[in-house]
Write a protein that holds these residues in place. Structure first.
Motif, short mmCIF file in Angstrom:
data_model
loop_
_atom_site.label_atom_id
_atom_site.label_comp_id
_atom_site.label_asym_id
_atom_site.label_seq_id
_atom_site.Cartn_x
_atom_site.Cartn_y
_atom_site.Cartn_z
N VAL A 1 -11.51 -33.33 -12.30
CA VAL A 1 -10.10 -33.47 -13.18
C VAL A 1 -9.19 -33.89 -12.24
O VAL A 1 -9.34 -34.21 -10.88
N ALA A 2 -8.00 -33.94 -12.58
CA ALA A 2 -6.51 -34.50 -11.84
C ALA A 2 -6.59 -33.32 -10.64
O ALA A 2 -6.41 -32.34 -10.65
N VAL A 3 -5.97 -34.04 -9.60
CA VAL A 3 -5.52 -33.22 -8.45
C VAL A 3 -4.31 -32.29 -8.77
O VAL A 3 -4.42 -31.10 -8.33
N SER A 4 -3.47 -32.69 -9.36
CA SER A 4 -2.49 -31.66 -9.93
C SER A 4 -3.11 -30.46 -10.90
O SER A 4 -2.58 -29.34 -10.62
N PHE A 5 -4.09 -30.78 -11.55
CA PHE A 5 -4.58 -29.65 -12.27
C PHE A 5 -5.43 -28.73 -11.41
O PHE A 5 -5.40 -27.66 -11.89
N THR A 6 -5.93 -29.26 -10.56
CA THR A 6 -6.78 -28.43 -9.60
C THR A 6 -5.89 -27.46 -8.77
O THR A 6 -6.32 -26.24 -8.63
N HIS A 7 -4.94 -27.91 -8.26
CA HIS A 7 -3.81 -27.11 -7.40
C HIS A 7 -3.30 -26.26 -8.38
O HIS A 7 -2.64 -25.05 -7.94
N THR A 8 -3.05 -26.65 -9.75
CA THR A 8 -2.41 -25.49 -10.54
C THR A 8 -3.38 -24.37 -10.72
O THR A 8 -2.84 -23.33 -10.98
N ILE A 9 -4.51 -24.75 -10.93
CA ILE A 9 -5.74 -23.73 -10.99
C ILE A 9 -5.70 -22.67 -9.69
O ILE A 9 -5.72 -21.40 -9.89
N LYS A 10 -5.65 -23.31 -8.78
CA LYS A 10 -5.58 -22.71 -7.46
C LYS A 10 -4.45 -21.84 -7.15
O LYS A 10 -4.36 -20.87 -6.19
N ALA A 11 -3.39 -21.79 -8.05
CA ALA A 11 -2.22 -21.16 -7.99
C ALA A 11 -2.35 -19.55 -8.36
O ALA A 11 -1.86 -18.74 -8.10
N MET A 12 -3.80 -19.47 -8.86
CA MET A 12 -4.31 -18.17 -9.42
C MET A 12 -4.76 -17.41 -8.20
O MET A 12 -5.13 -16.12 -8.28
N GLU A 13 -4.63 -17.94 -6.76
CA GLU A 13 -5.31 -17.23 -5.91
C GLU A 13 -4.72 -15.62 -5.60
O GLU A 13 -5.34 -14.78 -5.48
N PRO A 14 -3.33 -15.54 -5.65
CA PRO A 14 -2.86 -14.07 -5.89
C PRO A 14 -3.62 -13.00 -6.67
O PRO A 14 -3.74 -11.95 -6.32
N PHE A 15 -3.73 -13.87 -7.76
CA PHE A 15 -4.53 -12.86 -8.78
C PHE A 15 -5.70 -12.28 -8.36
O PHE A 15 -5.93 -11.03 -8.45
N PHE A 16 -6.80 -13.13 -7.64
CA PHE A 16 -8.01 -12.57 -7.27
C PHE A 16 -7.69 -11.90 -5.87
O PHE A 16 -8.39 -11.00 -5.35
N THR A 17 -6.46 -12.17 -5.00
CA THR A 17 -6.17 -11.14 -3.92
C THR A 17 -5.99 -9.81 -4.12
O THR A 17 -6.59 -8.87 -3.62
N VAL A 18 -5.34 -9.71 -5.37
CA VAL A 18 -4.96 -8.41 -5.55
C VAL A 18 -6.04 -7.84 -6.34
O VAL A 18 -6.31 -6.66 -6.22
N GLY B 1 -14.76 -29.00 -14.04
CA GLY B 1 -13.63 -28.83 -12.94
C GLY B 1 -12.80 -27.65 -13.08
O GLY B 1 -12.43 -26.91 -11.86
N PHE B 2 -12.58 -27.05 -14.22
CA PHE B 2 -11.76 -25.90 -14.40
C PHE B 2 -12.43 -24.68 -13.79
O PHE B 2 -12.14 -24.00 -12.87
N ALA B 3 -13.77 -24.46 -14.08
CA ALA B 3 -14.69 -23.57 -13.45
C ALA B 3 -14.87 -23.44 -12.02
O ALA B 3 -14.77 -22.77 -11.31
N SER B 4 -14.87 -24.73 -11.45
CA SER B 4 -15.07 -25.08 -10.18
C SER B 4 -13.66 -24.57 -9.18
O SER B 4 -13.90 -23.75 -8.30
N ALA B 5 -12.68 -24.79 -9.96
CA ALA B 5 -11.35 -24.49 -9.05
C ALA B 5 -11.10 -22.93 -9.24
O ALA B 5 -10.93 -22.39 -8.45
N MET B 6 -11.54 -22.53 -10.26
CA MET B 6 -11.47 -20.96 -10.44
C MET B 6 -12.47 -20.13 -9.68
O MET B 6 -12.09 -19.24 -9.09
#
Length: 402
Positions: free
Chosen positions: A183-200, A240-245
């Motif tokens: 997927v696009a670089v921008s979309f991968t990093h948008t999905i990786k913005a979910m990191e705080p959710f998994f941290t909590v 791409g979505f599942a890999s980033a998640m």
């Protein structure tokens, strides 16, 4: 003057003598010595008790006053010098941090651009990730050989924790590269913005921590923004979505596990050495998997085929090396910054970095972005920023039961 102790003769120190102290019949002064060496016939006379006390005490007082003023001036100048030096040190540290943040962002931009260019024509993310870890391993060995950073000292209790963290580190970077290839670089990093959710989530499950209401509230725009961006993403791909998640899961589990394992400070590795050791382990861990999953792809035939997709062999090899250097360097700088600032400040910087990477990749690759997609990305990033800010708020301690 003679530095000898003086005593008054008892026969001469009388009331008559004291009342007529300036007359000719002055008291005699006998030097103090051992009894065998005392010569009672030898006497010494002084000019006048009055003149002696006035003139000598006044000169001593003047010298004392001059000395006190000199000490005060020296103390004032020393305090001014220390204040100026502390201000200069603070300004120097701020400039150093600003430069390091700039290098961190710049290396991230170049890594994502070069990485995407390579993955477009060379769709073998496991081989590419192994090569990047190999470049990092070489850079680590050079750093230790030149003594740019002290080598780590291992304890037996560190083996299992470090291996566990290295596996999570390996999987996180590999899954990120798989996502960037799909997927696009921008979309991968948008999905990786979910990191705080998994941290909590992992903090609750593994550390039994209860997040505050503000932390939970900040997760709402993150999840909503990522969902909105995913629904409207032109380059959406399930792999791409599942890999980033999945990279979010592995990276944040690594961070939480590091809190569990690295509890003994006398045995814990510093940030740079921990990252360096994980890089070396990841390289040797990925070599067999690259052969099993993709085979040996760094052959002239595969390079020529990749070159036919838009890059020459020289350009492709140059980007291979640049991705490896940028890959290790930006993470190294990130760990260096983390050792200088608080985790909250680092999290805010990471959020800004993600914005910079998304914007730069959209401009460079001319990625089509719809208004709704932009709204979702902005909402997710705003939630990440809010999360990093509310982490400063410490929950009130529960009152003890009586």
């Amino acid at each position: 003057m003679e530095s000898c102790a003086l005593t008054f003769s008892s026969s001469t120190l009388t009331s008559t003598t004291l009342n007529h102290i300036n007359q000719k019949n002055r008291p005699r002064i006998i030097p103090c010595a051992s009894p065998s060496s005392i010569n009672y016939k030898t006497t010494y006379s002084v000019p006048s008790f009055r003149s002696y006390s006035i003139f000598n005490s006044s000169s001593i007082l003047k010298k004392r006053i001059h000395y006190d003023f000199a000490v005060a001036r020296a103390a004032a100048s020393a305090s001014e010098a220390s204040g100026e030096s502390s201000n200069a040190a603070e300004i120097g540290r701020t400039l150093q941090l600003a430069a390091m943040f700039g290098v961190w962002y710049l290396l991230n931009i170049y890594f994502n651009i070069f990485n995407k260019q390579v993955l477009k024509v060379f769709p073998y993310p496991t081989t590419l990730t192994t090569f990047q870890f190999g470049c990092g391993t070489l850079m680590v060995l050079i750093m230790w050989t030149l003594k740019l950073h002290p080598r780590p000292k291992f304890h037996k209790s560190q083996i299992v924790p470090v291996l566990t963290l290295a596996v999570a580190h390996t999987m996180g970077n590999l899954l990120t590269n798989i996502s960037l290839g799909k997927v696009a670089v921008s979309f991968t990093h948008t999905i990786k913005a979910m990191e705080p959710f998994f941290t909590v989530l992992f903090s609750v499950l593994l550390l039994s921590e209860r997040p505050s209401m503000w932390v939970v509230s900040s997760l709402v725009p993150i999840v909503g923004g990522v969902a909105l961006a995913s629904f409207t993403e032109a380059s959406f791909n399930w792999i791409g979505f599942a890999s980033a998640m999945a990279s979010n899961v592995t990276n944040q589990s690594r961070n939480v596990l590091s809190k569990i394992f690295m509890v003994r400070k006398e045995e814990a590795l510093d940030n740079i050495n921990l990252f360096s050791v994980m890089t070396i382990i990841s390289f040797f861990f990925l070599i067999p998997f690259a052969f099993l999953l993709e085979g040996f792809k760094l052959t002239p035939e595969h390079l020529q085929f990749a070159a036919s997709q838009g890059l020459t062999v020289r350009e492709l090899l140059a980007r291979f090396v640049l991705t490896g250097i940028c890959f290790h360097s930006y993470q190294q700088v990130s760990y260096m910054i983390l050792s200088m600032v608080s985790p909250v400040t680092h999290a805010v910087g990471n959020c800004v970095k993600r914005v910079v990477v998304i914007v730069s990749s959209v401009i460079f690759f001319q990625t089509p972005v719809s208004p709704v997609n932009s709204l979702g990305t902005g909402l997710a990033l705003a939630g990440v920023f809010l999360y990093s800010r509310v982490k400063r708020i410490k929950p009130n301690p529960k009152p003890k039961a009586a």
